[in-house]
Design a protein around this motif. Structure first.
Motif, PDB file in Angstrom:
ATOM      1  N   SER A  31       0.915  -1.039  -0.008  1.00 39.25           N
ATOM      2  CA  SER A  31      -0.083   0.034  -0.119  1.00 39.25           C
ATOM      3  C   SER A  31       0.900   1.351  -0.033  1.00 39.25           C
ATOM      4  N   ALA A  71      -4.180   6.044   1.798  1.00 38.08           N
ATOM      5  CA  ALA A  71      -4.746   4.399   1.927  1.00 38.08           C
ATOM      6  C   ALA A  71      -3.648   3.630   2.894  1.00 38.08           C
ATOM      7  N   SER A  93     -13.199   3.044   5.086  1.00 40.68           N
ATOM      8  CA  SER A  93     -12.095   2.581   4.428  1.00 40.68           C
ATOM      9  C   SER A  93     -11.883   1.485   5.435  1.00 40.68           C
ATOM     10  N   LEU A 146      -9.811   2.485  -1.643  1.00 38.35           N
ATOM     11  CA  LEU A 146     -10.332   2.779  -0.498  1.00 38.35           C
ATOM     12  C   LEU A 146     -11.048   4.196  -0.704  1.00 38.35           C
ATOM     13  N   ALA A 172      -6.230   4.516  -2.818  1.00 34.78           N
ATOM     14  CA  ALA A 172      -7.123   5.619  -2.677  1.00 34.78           C
ATOM     15  C   ALA A 172      -7.855   5.871  -3.841  1.00 34.78           C
TER      16      ALA A 172
END
Length: 370
Positions: free
Chosen positions: A10, A107, A84, A61, A42
């Motif tokens: 991520s 994110a 999220s 998210l 994101a």
């Protein structure tokens, strides 16, 4: 390994977060070709495009940062955080990763925090000399934090911290060539001092204005300039410099082959983004840094100062360009001893094996043999 390795990645919002994550994933995939990867990003951010282009799956998210410019926009923030969190939890429980790596961005906060709460070992890679809030927060739960600058332990709550550098594009490491050959490839004179000016993929109005003001005296020195303008200013600059057409001047909107441009340069003028600095350190060319003043928490200035303190770069702030740009540039261009010193000192920050060493440490920490 008998079972297929699963890795959660991520990082996003900017290329500075995305490309190190992809470079780490690429290095793991080299060693475990059948490994399964899942990125969490994101929605609406550039990772949702760049990660699939690199050949990896990504889940988005619905998350954003605190908007200081429009406070009303923050009313939905608690809902976004909760949704999220829930989506990250569901995704990670289904995916069941062996470990997770975060490189910063909106994110990676919920993604890695949830992963850690579910018992997944997490690792953090920080690109800047002033860490982002997400990575500082996550470091409390991380097994290891990997940094691109030395002496950063103080930011990371006693977590094991290793100065291994930023993973960069592999061709920057492997494909650099000698300056004379590179200049010939670009139809430049191999015997003339050449400056490369790069303002990032979108260009830099600050750098563009500085060159417009100083182009005549620069060309009068019989130096060569490769000037990457970015998309916004490109056409105007072509029109404005029509009278200054010269074999010593190459104006381009975007540089596709950065390796040849880096190789051809005797001096580089650049913004001070983390990945740009890591590439410049590997290229080992004397550099004049002009930090972007609106980067989060002014981290580009902090990045630049770290190099300036080791005499590995010179820096001119945006607000000082009119007064200091030309003199500082000439101090570098006209003094071979200064250029040599700066190149040698940049070596301290050059970490061409960053991705490899980061992956070695991760695999060792989770007891996986490649």
């Amino acid at each position: 390994m008998s079972k297929k390795l699963k890795i959660l990645m991520s990082g996003g919002g900017t290329g500075g977060h995305i490309f190190p994550a992809i470079a780490i994933a690429d290095e793991i995939r080299k060693r475990f070709p059948d490994a399964e990867f899942l990125f969490i990003g994101a929605n609406g951010k550039m990772e949702m495009e760049k990660v699939p282009q690199a050949g990896y799956n990504i889940v988005g998210l619905n998350i954003a940062g605190f908007d200081r410019g429009n406070l009303l926009k923050n009313l939905g923030l608690p809902f976004k955080l909760v949704s999220s969190w829930a989506k990250a939890r569901k995704t990670i429980k289904e995916f069941k990763p062996d470990f997770a790596v975060g490189t910063g961005g909106f994110a990676s906060g919920p993604a890695l925090f949830v992963a850690s709460n579910l018992g997944v070992p997490i690792f953090v890679q920080e690109q800047n000399s002033l860490p982002g809030k997400t990575n500082i927060f996550l470091s409390k739960k991380a097994k290891t934090v990997f940094t691109a600058y030395p002496n950063m332990e103080k930011f990371f709550n006693g977590t094991k911290t290793l100065f291994l550098g930023n993973p960069i594009r592999e061709n920057i490491i492997t494909d650099l060539i000698d300056p004379a050959s590179a200049k010939k490839q670009l139809a430049l004179d191999p015997n003339k001092l050449t400056v490369l000016s790069v303002g990032g993929s979108l260009g830099s109005r600050t750098l563009n204005n500085a060159w417009k003001e100083n182009l005549d005296p620069f060309l009068a020195k019989d130096y060569q300039l490769i000037w990457q303008t970015g998309k916004t200013d490109y056409k105007n600059i072509l029109t404005e410099t029509e009278d200054q057409k010269s074999r010593n001047l190459q104006i381009v909107e975007f540089i596709k082959n950065m390796v040849v441009a880096y190789s051809a340069a005797d001096v580089i003028v650049s913004r001070a983004g983390a990945i740009a600095i890591s590439e410049l350190a590997v290229a080992q060319k004397p550099v004049l840094l002009v930090p972007f003043p609106f980067a989060a928490e002014d981290h580009q200035t902090k990045n630049a100062l770290t190099l300036v303190e080791k005499n590995a770069a010179r820096m001119v702030k945006d607000t000082e360009m009119r007064d200091k740009f030309w003199n500082t540039l000439m101090e570098i261009c006209e003094n071979e001893v200064v250029r040599k010193e700066m190149s040698e000192n940049l070596n301290f920050f050059a970490k061409p094996n960053a991705a490899e060493e980061i992956v070695n440490e991760i695999l060792s920490a989770v007891n996986i043999k490649s």
